[in-house]
Design a protein around this motif. Structure first.
Motif, PDB file in Angstrom:
ATOM      1  N   PRO A 157     -27.136 -47.628 -47.079  1.00 53.06           N
ATOM      2  CA  PRO A 157     -26.355 -46.729 -46.211  1.00 53.06           C
ATOM      3  C   PRO A 157     -25.277 -46.006 -47.011  1.00 53.06           C
ATOM      4  O   PRO A 157     -24.599 -46.605 -47.852  1.00 53.06           O
ATOM      5  CB  PRO A 157     -25.721 -47.679 -45.187  1.00 53.06           C
ATOM      6  CG  PRO A 157     -26.559 -48.910 -45.219  1.00 53.06           C
ATOM      7  CD  PRO A 157     -27.083 -49.022 -46.626  1.00 53.06           C
ATOM      8  N   ALA A 158     -25.182 -44.711 -46.780  1.00 52.95           N
ATOM      9  CA  ALA A 158     -24.177 -43.901 -47.486  1.00 52.95           C
ATOM     10  C   ALA A 158     -23.320 -43.186 -46.460  1.00 52.95           C
ATOM     11  O   ALA A 158     -23.763 -42.908 -45.348  1.00 52.95           O
ATOM     12  CB  ALA A 158     -24.879 -42.881 -48.384  1.00 52.95           C
ATOM     13  N   SER A 159     -22.087 -42.908 -46.847  1.00 52.42           N
ATOM     14  CA  SER A 159     -21.204 -42.188 -45.926  1.00 52.42           C
ATOM     15  C   SER A 159     -20.247 -41.310 -46.718  1.00 52.42           C
ATOM     16  O   SER A 159     -20.167 -41.395 -47.945  1.00 52.42           O
ATOM     17  CB  SER A 159     -20.445 -43.188 -45.058  1.00 52.42           C
ATOM     18  OG  SER A 159     -19.816 -44.142 -45.867  1.00 52.42           O
TER      19      SER A 159
ATOM     20  N   GLY B 265     -27.152 -38.572 -45.268  1.00 51.42           N
ATOM     21  CA  GLY B 265     -28.544 -38.791 -45.641  1.00 51.42           C
ATOM     22  C   GLY B 265     -29.172 -37.477 -46.051  1.00 51.42           C
ATOM     23  O   GLY B 265     -28.613 -36.416 -45.783  1.00 51.42           O
ATOM     24  N   ALA B 266     -30.310 -37.561 -46.717  1.00 48.45           N
ATOM     25  CA  ALA B 266     -31.025 -36.334 -47.068  1.00 48.45           C
ATOM     26  C   ALA B 266     -31.888 -35.936 -45.867  1.00 48.45           C
ATOM     27  O   ALA B 266     -32.337 -36.806 -45.121  1.00 48.45           O
ATOM     28  CB  ALA B 266     -31.911 -36.573 -48.289  1.00 48.45           C
ATOM     29  N   ALA B 267     -32.107 -34.620 -45.712  1.00 51.26           N
ATOM     30  CA  ALA B 267     -32.978 -34.166 -44.629  1.00 51.26           C
ATOM     31  C   ALA B 267     -34.338 -34.830 -44.812  1.00 51.26           C
ATOM     32  O   ALA B 267     -34.860 -34.866 -45.926  1.00 51.26           O
ATOM     33  CB  ALA B 267     -33.096 -32.649 -44.673  1.00 51.26           C
ATOM     34  N   GLY B 268     -34.858 -35.387 -43.763  1.00 52.62           N
ATOM     35  CA  GLY B 268     -36.181 -36.012 -43.842  1.00 52.62           C
ATOM     36  C   GLY B 268     -36.167 -37.448 -44.347  1.00 52.62           C
ATOM     37  O   GLY B 268     -37.218 -38.057 -44.531  1.00 52.62           O
ATOM     38  N   ASP B 269     -34.987 -37.994 -44.573  1.00 52.54           N
ATOM     39  CA  ASP B 269     -34.897 -39.396 -45.003  1.00 52.54           C
ATOM     40  C   ASP B 269     -35.575 -40.321 -44.006  1.00 52.54           C
ATOM     41  O   ASP B 269     -35.437 -40.136 -42.799  1.00 52.54           O
ATOM     42  CB  ASP B 269     -33.415 -39.816 -45.066  1.00 52.54           C
ATOM     43  CG  ASP B 269     -32.888 -39.810 -46.490  1.00 52.54           C
ATOM     44  OD1 ASP B 269     -33.679 -39.500 -47.399  1.00 52.54           O
ATOM     45  OD2 ASP B 269     -31.697 -40.092 -46.669  1.00 52.54           O
ATOM     46  N   ASP B 270     -36.232 -41.308 -44.522  1.00 51.22           N
ATOM     47  CA  ASP B 270     -36.778 -42.341 -43.645  1.00 51.22           C
ATOM     48  C   ASP B 270     -35.858 -43.557 -43.742  1.00 51.22           C
ATOM     49  O   ASP B 270     -35.814 -44.217 -44.778  1.00 51.22           O
ATOM     50  CB  ASP B 270     -38.201 -42.696 -44.125  1.00 51.22           C
ATOM     51  CG  ASP B 270     -38.793 -43.857 -43.340  1.00 51.22           C
ATOM     52  OD1 ASP B 270     -38.124 -44.320 -42.386  1.00 51.22           O
ATOM     53  OD2 ASP B 270     -39.912 -44.289 -43.696  1.00 51.22           O
ATOM     54  N   PRO B 271     -35.129 -43.859 -42.653  1.00 49.73           N
ATOM     55  CA  PRO B 271     -34.165 -44.963 -42.720  1.00 49.73           C
ATOM     56  C   PRO B 271     -34.822 -46.295 -43.100  1.00 49.73           C
ATOM     57  O   PRO B 271     -34.185 -47.158 -43.697  1.00 49.73           O
ATOM     58  CB  PRO B 271     -33.583 -45.026 -41.304  1.00 49.73           C
ATOM     59  CG  PRO B 271     -34.019 -43.782 -40.613  1.00 49.73           C
ATOM     60  CD  PRO B 271     -35.205 -43.231 -41.341  1.00 49.73           C
ATOM     61  N   ALA B 272     -36.121 -46.418 -42.785  1.00 51.95           N
ATOM     62  CA  ALA B 272     -36.806 -47.682 -43.085  1.00 51.95           C
ATOM     63  C   ALA B 272     -36.799 -47.967 -44.591  1.00 51.95           C
ATOM     64  O   ALA B 272     -36.788 -49.122 -45.023  1.00 51.95           O
ATOM     65  CB  ALA B 272     -38.243 -47.619 -42.567  1.00 51.95           C
TER      66      ALA B 272
END
Ligand code: 4AD
Length: 455
Positions: free
Chosen positions: A194-196, A179-186
């Protein structure tokens, strides 16, 4: 400073067939020994296992502050390459000019003694300066080159499969989320889903095999495996060839040829470095490698492997059962005690393998294969892929995978989905096979394992 050719490197200079009036070398001091009127410095520049002995006489010593010529310091020397009266070396360099390029502060951890692998793992930033790890990482580089040469000769194209992915190819759930720093999962984060990090480039390689015919990937794969073993890393390199119109037998042929090619190449091109392993790590290394190149690898179906294990008379911690995975102790029995060499195990029960493998006619097994080798265990895993859309959908349904999220993969079966096959070769495990090194942490430049992320 110098040209980019390798003329100024020890690997080239030490193979000179005649004395040279003037050469300039640069490298790191391995040791210094002082005698009356002279200092003998063993210099190494990393291009080869061999050091060059530098002779500093009273004049050249005067150019340097003797306290600076310490183990670990970087030194530049100009002088004459002359025949050496010393044992075990053809040449030495009689210095005319010398200067320190970088001092080594007191406390340099690599002094002239044998260090344990555990100690050296703690200084992974310095260990490539030791003989053992210098040799290993040169072998690693040479073997990577050999891998490209192998596939190129067979008209496989090099594919750069993505490192960030939205699917779990193996379905084993060992994903590292991205995820990017500060991502909001909502909001679904940077990618909106979702990324991996990729566990395998196979699915992408399949798409390209059905376009370019023969492709291979060679890059890092990431698995959050909690098992802290000598054969698992969280970040490892895998080569994944994928070929249209290949069936399982051709795929086993390809894997066998590849392993033999890489072993042979290392024996031919990295001989000096491997001799170090033969001398200090594994007596008989070269005859073992010769045997790996010379023999035909056994091929047995899974049910036969289970039968051999059951009839072995051995007490296993995990009793072999039809329908369960082949465990490390089973691999050891098959490769080290029974066949005494590499063995392909193929046609596994469908229920223990991922969705993409081709169902056999009786629908109980899939056309999978693993190559097991003595001591290292599984180094290759592969299969013929399920090219029939209806069967593939059936397998995905049984495993609870949603066809919607794999629509692009399923399209490859909708439009010209021809038979195809491939495998993954664990590059570190191959290096363990070639060098006799027993721990995966010692064949990776900067190993990532649970709890370890220094450097
Ligand atoms: O058997 P695996 O999981 O197969 C695949 O990933 C398939 N998608 C390959 C394919 O068909 N294209 O992994 C392949 C190889 C293993 O045999 C092993 O050598 C290595 O990758 N491997 C690991 N090496 C080091 N650390 C780990 N955690 C590894 N997991 C797998």
């Amino acid at each position: 400073m110098t040209s980019t050719s390798n003329d100024s490197l020890l690997v080239k200079i030490l193979s000179s067939d005649r004395p040279l009036e003037s050469v300039t070398v640069r490298g790191w001091v391995r040791t210094r020994r002082d005698a009356k009127g002279f200092s003998f410095v063993e210099l190494n520049d990393g291009s080869t296992l061999k050091n060059l002995q530098i002779i500093l006489d009273a004049d050249t010593r005067g150019l340097l502050d003797p306290g600076d010529v310490q183990t670990g310091a970087a030194l530049e020397v100009e002088g004459a390459l002359s025949p050496s009266p010393g044992k075990g070396q053809r040449w030495e360099l009689r210095a005319r000019e010398a200067k320190i390029l970088g001092k080594a502060e007191p406390g340099y951890p690599l002094q002239k003694k044998r260090h344990t692998d555990e100690f050296l793992r703690g200084i992974a930033h310095l260990r490539p300066r030791t003989n053992k790890y210098g040799a290993l990482f040169r072998v690693r580089s040479e073997t990577a080159y050999a891998l490209h040469a192998f596939f190129r000769e067979r008209s496989f194209f090099y594919l750069h499969s993505p490192v960030i992915t939205g699917s779990d190819a193996e379905g084993a759930g060992e994903l590292f989320r991205v995820g990017a720093a500060g991502d909001d999962p909502a909001t679904g984060g940077f990618f909106g889903k979702p990324a991996s990090l990729t566990v395998s480039g196979q699915l992408e390689a399949e798409l390209f095999a059905l376009a370019l015919g023969r492709v291979y990937t060679f890059g890092p794969a990431f698995r959050a495996e909690r098992s802290n073993t000598a054969r698992h890393a969280a970040e490892f390199w895998m080569a994944e060839p994928e070929a249209a119109f290949f069936d399982l037998d051709m795929t086993m042929d390809l894997a066998e040829e590849l392993v033999k090619h890489l072993v042979r190449w290392a024996m031919d091109e990295s001989r000096d470095d491997l001799e170090l392993f033969e001398r200090f790590l594994e007596k008989g290394l070269f005859s073992r490698l010769e045997d790996l190149c010379g023999r035909a690898y056994e091929r047995i179906p899974y049910f036969e492997a289970v039968r051999l294990l059951k009839e072995s008379g051995r007490i296993f911690e995990h009793p072999p059962e039809h329908g369960s995975d082949i465990q490390t102790e089973h691999e050891r029995f098959l490769t080290e005690s029974y066949f005494k060499g590499p063995v392909f195990v193929y046609d596994y029960p469908a229920e223990i393998k991922p969705f993409y493998m081709r169902l056999s006619d009786d629908e109980t097994t899939v056309r999978a294969m693993d190559l097991l080798v003595p001591r290292v265990g599984e180094i290759v895993g592969g299969s013929q892929r399920e090219e029939r859309l209806d069967k593939l959908l059936g397998r995905m349904d049984a495993l609870g995978l949603s066809p919607e999220s794999y629509w692009w993969y399923l399209d490859s079966r909708r439009y010209g989905g021809a038979p195809h096959s491939g495998f993954g070769l664990g590059f570190e495990r191959l290096l363990m096979l070639i060098t006799g090194i027993g721990n995966i942490r010692d064949v990776l430049p900067f190993p990532r394992t649970p709890g370890n992320l220094e450097f």
